[in-house]
Design a protein around this motif. Structure first.
Motif, short mmCIF file in Angstrom:
data_model
loop_
_atom_site.label_atom_id
_atom_site.label_comp_id
_atom_site.label_asym_id
_atom_site.label_seq_id
_atom_site.Cartn_x
_atom_site.Cartn_y
_atom_site.Cartn_z
N LEU A 158 38.04 50.03 45.73
CA LEU A 158 37.87 48.58 45.55
C LEU A 158 38.50 48.11 44.24
N ASN A 159 38.36 48.91 43.18
CA ASN A 159 38.96 48.53 41.89
C ASN A 159 40.48 48.54 41.97
N ARG A 160 41.03 49.54 42.64
CA ARG A 160 42.49 49.65 42.73
C ARG A 160 43.09 48.54 43.58
N THR A 161 42.27 47.96 44.42
CA THR A 161 42.75 46.84 45.26
C THR A 161 42.25 45.50 44.74
N GLY A 162 41.70 45.50 43.51
CA GLY A 162 41.30 44.26 42.87
C GLY A 162 40.05 43.61 43.40
N GLN A 163 39.22 44.35 44.14
CA GLN A 163 38.01 43.78 44.75
C GLN A 163 36.80 44.08 43.85
N TYR A 164 36.78 43.47 42.67
CA TYR A 164 35.78 43.82 41.67
C TYR A 164 34.38 43.35 42.04
N ASP A 165 34.26 42.20 42.67
CA ASP A 165 32.93 41.73 43.09
C ASP A 165 32.32 42.69 44.12
N ALA A 166 33.13 43.13 45.08
CA ALA A 166 32.65 44.09 46.08
C ALA A 166 32.30 45.42 45.41
N SER A 167 33.10 45.80 44.42
CA SER A 167 32.85 47.04 43.69
C SER A 167 31.49 46.98 42.98
N LEU A 168 31.21 45.83 42.36
CA LEU A 168 29.93 45.66 41.67
C LEU A 168 28.76 45.74 42.65
N THR A 169 28.93 45.19 43.82
CA THR A 169 27.88 45.25 44.85
C THR A 169 27.60 46.70 45.25
#
Length: 563
Positions: free
Chosen positions: A390-401
């Motif tokens: 998720l971080n490598r694809t820029g999905q930081y909100d999903a990563s935090l979840t």
């Protein structure tokens, strides 16, 4: 489990009658003197043997101990000692062995049994005395109990036992087992030089004594004297030509000694003699990989698959070869064929990287989520893999979840909490970052990574520079050669206006780890010191290596620099 067969021979003889029991041979091979037992004694011993057959060892031992004292018979007492030793009844064994020695003092096995039990009672001097009597009676007596008992001793007890045994070394030089066991006892005590000296002396007198060669080579390997260990094995191989165990040890030592080609040749020789041995094929393949002999390694690994042995390991390294050759599809098939093994988790990371290289983050996410449901032992690792995707694809909100959910299950996982801190930084949530890093430091005060991360963030994103400096300097005392920490401290000094100190640290960090972030910091310090040509040169070279570096782009934009 106790061996039930120990009761069978005597039991069958007991069935022949009371007189026949006395004709049983003792462990020396000599017939015991015939003895007429009373009906009560015969019945008690018969019950004892039947109890032994049924694994009622307490009953068997109780009857034999009682009849030992009642009959004062050496054969019955020897049997009582044997049973007590088999079931680990140490006090009963000591009592029985003491009586056995009293009844049959010229029996070396009686003296040895008592010596063994006295060791367990920590009566080392008495034990050595009875061992000496046993060896006087039989100078070549097998005394393997010495090193066996040493395994579970405390260091202090083992030292006392060794002191008691030392005089026996020169007295019974012809007894190979004695010298070898005392050398093994020294090995357990980590008295490696003493053990080596005994082994060398033993081999001078008995050059064909295999265990001493093995122990000597392993002792030298333990001390990382690999050249000497290999020389010792080569000497042993003159006596034991093409011995598999020695050749295997030699090959492994050659690897430790970084003589990969020689190790590979040795493994190949072993493979030729043992073509179906997977324990040889795998290290052969690994040494071939180390030498970049990919075709040879591939052939060896394919043999493993054909033998249906070490399948997962073979698939893992075949996948590595395919990746090296640029064949990601074949590599993926090998990784997916793995069913376990030490490399299994690394393989899952490789699978994810292949999917991401193919720009298929959905497959990567689906794979890691499926793995988390079937591989319970590594759930935390799969959470971290999902966060990485998720971080490598820029999905930081999903990563935090994902991290919040993971930390509900693993509240004290510092890896998960550190990952959440880094995601919080990406989202600009400095409060969450500081909270998580402080929590890690409270659990692990010497966690240099957390100390550095918190210190750097405070230096870069706040005016709490003194606090940042203290955190980073503490991290540096823990990991003084870590370039990331040197970079952070250099950046703190820059923020404090200590440009020369900053330059020195950043140059050290850049020499060790010339990545984009260090280059950005070093260039900025050089720029601030007026050395603009050198600053541009650092930035230009860094951009050539990492043209997508956001920190370099931001630095150049902020300073209005045109390269």
């Amino acid at each position: 489990m106790i061996n039930r067969l120990m009761f069978a021979p005597l039991f069958s003889l007991l069935l022949l009658g009371a007189q026949s029991f006395a004709a049983v041979q003792d462990d020396t091979g000599d017939d015991l003197e015939p003895t007429n037992y009373s009906v009560n004694t015969f019945y008690a011993l018969l019950v004892a043997e039947m109890a032994g057959q049924r694994q009622l060892y307490d009953v068997a031992l109780g009857n034999y101990l009682l009849e030992s004292h009642r009959t004062q018979d050496a054969g019955v007492t020897a049997r009582a000692t044997q049973i007590a030793q088999f079931i680990g009844a140490d006090q009963a064994a000591l009592d029985a062995a003491t009586l056995w020695v009293k009844l049959d003092p010229k029996n070396p096995l009686a003296q040895q049994a008592l010596s063994s039990e006295l060791v367990k009672a920590a009566r080392f001097s008495e034990s050595a005395l009875h061992l000496q009597k046993a060896l006087d009676l039989d100078p070549l007596l097998n005394v393997n109990f010495i090193s066996l008992l040493g395994v579970d001793m405390s260091e202090g007890s083992r030292e006392l036992w060794l002191e008691s045994l030392t005089p026996l070394v020169s007295r019974y030089k012809a007894n190979q087992a004695l010298l070898f066991n005392i050398a093994s006892l020294h090995q357990q005590q980590q008295n490696y030089d003493d053990a080596l000296n005994i082994c060398s002396e033993l081999l001078k007198q008995h050059p064909e004594f295999y265990p001493a060669w093995s122990l000597k080579s392993r002792l030298l390997a333990t001390q990382e004297k690999f050249d000497d260990a290999i020389k010792t094995i080569n000497a042993a191989l003159k006596h034991f030509k093409d011995d598999k165990s020695f050749l295997l040890l030699k090959a492994r030592l050659l690897i430790k000694n970084k003589e990969i080609e020689k190790a590979s040749d040795t493994f190949y020789k072993l493979h030729t003699a043992n073509p179906h041995d997977a324990q040889i094929l795998l290290p052969l393949a690994l040494t071939q990989l180390e030498q970049k002999k990919y075709d040879d390694a591939k052939l060896s690994l394919q043999k493993l698959l054909n033998l249906h042995q070490m399948q997962s390991e073979a698939h893992y390294y075949l996948a590595r070869i395919e990746q090296y050759n640029g064949n990601d599809k074949a590599a993926l098939n090998h990784y997916l064929a793995m069913k376990g093994g030490r490399e299994y988790l690394a393989a899952q990371g490789a699978i994810i990287n292949i999917y991401l290289t193919q720009k298929d983050s959905d497959k990567a996410l689906a794979h890691v989520r499926q793995q988390r449901t079937i591989d319970n032992e590594n759930q935390q690792a799969y959470f971290l893999m999902e966060v990485d995707i998720l971080n490598r694809t820029g999905q930081y909100d999903a990563s935090l979840t994902v991290l919040n959910a993971a930390l509900n299950a693993y509240q004290d996982s510092t890896d998960l909490r550190y990952s959440r801190a880094m995601v919080a930084e990406k989202l600009g949530n400095m409060k969450q970052l500081e909270k998580d890093l402080e929590h890690i430091i409270s659990l692990e005060p010497d966690n240099a990574t957390a100390l550095n991360a918190l210190g750097y963030t405070l230096a870069d994103r706040s005016t709490r520079l003194d606090e940042a400096q203290a955190l980073i300097e503490k991290a540096l005392t823990i990991a003084p050669k870590d370039p990331a920490i040197l970079d952070s401290l250099g950046w703190v000094y820059f923020r404090l206006g200590k440009l020369k100190d900053a330059l020195d640290l950043l140059q050290q960090a850049f020499a060790m780890f010339p990545d984009a972030e260090v280059a950005a910091h070093l260039g900025e310090v050089l720029w601030a010191m007026g050395d603009k040509l050198e600053a541009k040169d650092v930035w230009r070279k860094a951009l050539e290596k990492t043209p997508d570096s956001q920190i370099l782009k931001d630095t150049l934009l902020r300073l209005e620099v045109d390269l």
